[in-house]
Motif scaffolding. Structure first.
Motif, PDB file in Angstrom:
ATOM      1  N   TYR A  32       0.810  -1.161   0.122  1.00 49.42           N
ATOM      2  CA  TYR A  32      -0.057  -0.004  -0.004  1.00 49.42           C
ATOM      3  C   TYR A  32       0.862   1.277  -0.043  1.00 49.42           C
ATOM      4  N   ILE A  33       0.779   2.184  -0.934  1.00 46.52           N
ATOM      5  CA  ILE A  33       1.257   3.346  -1.290  1.00 46.52           C
ATOM      6  C   ILE A  33       0.500   4.300  -1.131  1.00 46.52           C
ATOM      7  N   PRO A  34       0.398   5.276   0.058  1.00 40.23           N
ATOM      8  CA  PRO A  34      -0.656   6.334   0.147  1.00 40.23           C
ATOM      9  C   PRO A  34      -0.666   7.243  -0.839  1.00 40.23           C
ATOM     10  N   GLN A  35      -1.800   7.362  -1.558  1.00 41.55           N
ATOM     11  CA  GLN A  35      -2.039   8.370  -2.678  1.00 41.55           C
ATOM     12  C   GLN A  35      -2.486   9.780  -2.258  1.00 41.55           C
ATOM     13  N   LYS A  36      -2.218  10.756  -2.743  1.00 44.34           N
ATOM     14  CA  LYS A  36      -2.767  12.206  -2.241  1.00 44.34           C
ATOM     15  C   LYS A  36      -4.363  11.877  -2.685  1.00 44.34           C
ATOM     16  N   GLN A  37      -5.084  12.016  -1.406  1.00 40.67           N
ATOM     17  CA  GLN A  37      -6.374  12.034  -1.465  1.00 40.67           C
ATOM     18  C   GLN A  37      -7.041  13.306  -2.295  1.00 40.67           C
ATOM     19  N   ASN A  38      -8.027  13.099  -2.879  1.00 40.61           N
ATOM     20  CA  ASN A  38      -8.864  14.335  -3.529  1.00 40.61           C
ATOM     21  C   ASN A  38      -9.728  14.773  -2.394  1.00 40.61           C
ATOM     22  N   ASN A  39      -9.435  15.938  -1.848  1.00 44.39           N
ATOM     23  CA  ASN A  39     -10.125  16.366  -0.781  1.00 44.39           C
ATOM     24  C   ASN A  39     -11.220  17.463  -1.182  1.00 44.39           C
ATOM     25  N   PHE A  40     -11.736  17.647  -2.760  1.00 46.76           N
ATOM     26  CA  PHE A  40     -12.319  18.454  -3.228  1.00 46.76           C
ATOM     27  C   PHE A  40     -13.867  18.524  -2.250  1.00 46.76           C
ATOM     28  N   TRP A  41     -14.381  17.227  -1.920  1.00 42.09           N
ATOM     29  CA  TRP A  41     -15.701  17.118  -1.483  1.00 42.09           C
ATOM     30  C   TRP A  41     -15.483  17.538  -0.006  1.00 42.09           C
ATOM     31  N   ASN A  42     -14.241  17.638   0.749  1.00 43.78           N
ATOM     32  CA  ASN A  42     -14.173  17.725   1.980  1.00 43.78           C
ATOM     33  C   ASN A  42     -14.065  19.249   2.127  1.00 43.78           C
ATOM     34  N   ASN A  43     -14.017  19.785   1.139  1.00 45.47           N
ATOM     35  CA  ASN A  43     -13.702  21.372   1.250  1.00 45.47           C
ATOM     36  C   ASN A  43     -15.031  22.054   0.736  1.00 45.47           C
ATOM     37  N   VAL A  44     -16.213  21.307   0.416  1.00 43.70           N
ATOM     38  CA  VAL A  44     -17.504  21.927   0.019  1.00 43.70           C
ATOM     39  C   VAL A  44     -18.378  21.938   1.121  1.00 43.70           C
ATOM     40  N   GLN A  45     -19.144  23.083   1.493  1.00 42.24           N
ATOM     41  CA  GLN A  45     -20.232  23.296   2.363  1.00 42.24           C
ATOM     42  C   GLN A  45     -21.432  23.756   1.563  1.00 42.24           C
ATOM     43  N   PHE A  46     -22.462  23.205   2.218  1.00 39.88           N
ATOM     44  CA  PHE A  46     -23.811  23.536   1.767  1.00 39.88           C
ATOM     45  C   PHE A  46     -24.843  24.321   2.683  1.00 39.88           C
ATOM     46  N   GLY A  47     -25.529  25.183   2.183  1.00 40.24           N
ATOM     47  CA  GLY A  47     -26.215  25.986   3.095  1.00 40.24           C
ATOM     48  C   GLY A  47     -27.465  26.802   2.210  1.00 40.24           C
ATOM     49  N   GLY A  48     -27.905  27.861   2.631  1.00 43.76           N
ATOM     50  CA  GLY A  48     -28.846  28.616   1.917  1.00 43.76           C
ATOM     51  C   GLY A  48     -29.963  29.253   3.044  1.00 43.76           C
ATOM     52  N   GLY A  49     -31.089  29.390   2.159  1.00 43.20           N
ATOM     53  CA  GLY A  49     -32.136  29.936   3.359  1.00 43.20           C
ATOM     54  C   GLY A  49     -33.620  29.437   2.671  1.00 43.20           C
ATOM     55  N   VAL A  50     -34.558  29.865   3.668  1.00 41.52           N
ATOM     56  CA  VAL A  50     -35.826  29.420   3.317  1.00 41.52           C
ATOM     57  C   VAL A  50     -36.625  30.773   3.889  1.00 41.52           C
ATOM     58  N   GLY A  51     -37.564  31.256   2.909  1.00 40.64           N
ATOM     59  CA  GLY A  51     -38.376  32.472   3.422  1.00 40.64           C
ATOM     60  C   GLY A  51     -39.643  32.185   3.297  1.00 40.64           C
ATOM     61  N   LEU A  52     -40.450  32.636   4.259  1.00 48.28           N
ATOM     62  CA  LEU A  52     -42.003  32.522   4.383  1.00 48.28           C
ATOM     63  C   LEU A  52     -42.672  33.449   4.978  1.00 48.28           C
ATOM     64  N   SER A  53     -43.334  34.354   4.385  1.00 54.93           N
ATOM     65  CA  SER A  53     -44.210  35.446   4.918  1.00 54.93           C
ATOM     66  C   SER A  53     -45.487  35.344   4.380  1.00 54.93           C
ATOM     67  N   PHE A  54     -46.568  35.427   5.435  1.00 52.61           N
ATOM     68  CA  PHE A  54     -47.813  35.304   5.184  1.00 52.61           C
ATOM     69  C   PHE A  54     -48.552  36.714   5.989  1.00 52.61           C
ATOM     70  N   GLY A  55     -49.303  37.290   5.453  1.00 55.17           N
ATOM     71  CA  GLY A  55     -50.187  38.217   6.321  1.00 55.17           C
ATOM     72  C   GLY A  55     -51.428  38.710   5.387  1.00 55.17           C
ATOM     73  N   SER A  56     -52.093  39.569   5.800  1.00 55.57           N
ATOM     74  CA  SER A  56     -53.192  40.104   5.299  1.00 55.57           C
ATOM     75  C   SER A  56     -53.383  40.381   3.819  1.00 55.57           C
ATOM     76  N   GLY A  57     -53.642  39.316   3.048  1.00 54.51           N
ATOM     77  CA  GLY A  57     -53.592  39.232   1.362  1.00 54.51           C
ATOM     78  C   GLY A  57     -52.117  39.556   0.870  1.00 54.51           C
ATOM     79  N   TYR A  58     -51.135  38.824   1.832  1.00 55.13           N
ATOM     80  CA  TYR A  58     -49.856  38.833   1.207  1.00 55.13           C
ATOM     81  C   TYR A  58     -49.243  37.478   1.557  1.00 55.13           C
TER      82      TYR A  58
END
Length: 183
Positions: A32-58
């Motif tokens: 076994y000869i260690p190969q350099k690992q592909n760290n691409f997915w180790n450096n990816v982060q997911f996120g974001g947002g969700v918005g909900l607003s309800f009101g008198s006719g809005y």
């Protein structure tokens, strides 16, 4: 050449040949000869947002997923998407979709500076006493520069749209608070 001498030469040849093949066989073992690992997915982060607003006719519903790639502990780049629906009874209803390019810089772990170029398509149906009156579809471009306080995976701050135009922008104000989460 006598028979004994021939036997010694043959045995010596056989021993030498055996050693050559056995060392070749040993060299074929897999190590076994260690190969350099592909760290691409180790450096990816997911996120974001969700918005909900309800009101008198809005109603305002939005979904804003995003992903960033951490180039190093200081710099990250990413993309975001946006889809939304806004409606005000007897006035208008809008469908929005688009995307953004995101750049983040953390000069120190607690401070995050950001730049976000956003392009959104807005399709609006205006109403006159509940009846369709006219429609409008256009693209809105915003360039937000922001700063925030970062703790763990959350950042809270304010951003400013340097392209804001009171007559054309879909945002009421150029300054906007934000909460950014990446996991």
């Amino acid at each position: 050449m006598n028979k004994n001498h021939f036997s010694i030469v043959f045995k010596s040849f056989f021993v030498i040949l055996s050693l050559l093949f056995s060392s070749g066989a040993l060299s074929q073992q897999k190590y076994y000869i260690p190969q350099k690992q592909n760290n691409f997915w180790n450096n990816v982060q997911f996120g974001g947002g969700v918005g909900l607003s309800f009101g008198s006719g809005y109603t305002d519903i939005s979904l804003l997923p995003s992903a960033i790639y951490n180039i190093n502990p200081i710099v990250a780049v990413g993309v975001g998407a946006q889809i939304g629906y806004i409606s005000s009874k007897n006035e208008y209803s809008s469908f929005l979709y688009g995307g953004s390019l995101i750049g983040l810089v953390n000069p120190i772990p607690e401070i995050q500076l950001s730049a976000e170029l956003e392009q959104i398509n807005i399709s609006t149906d205006y109403k006159y006493f509940g009846q369709p009156h006219f429609s409008d579809t256009f693209w809105n471009t915003a360039l937000f520069l922001g700063a925030g306080y970062r703790a763990g995976s959350a950042t809270v701050g304010i951003r400013y749209d340097v392209l804001h135009d009171d007559k054309k922008s879909i945002y009421r104000e150029a300054f906007m608070p934000f909460v950014r989460l990446y996991f």
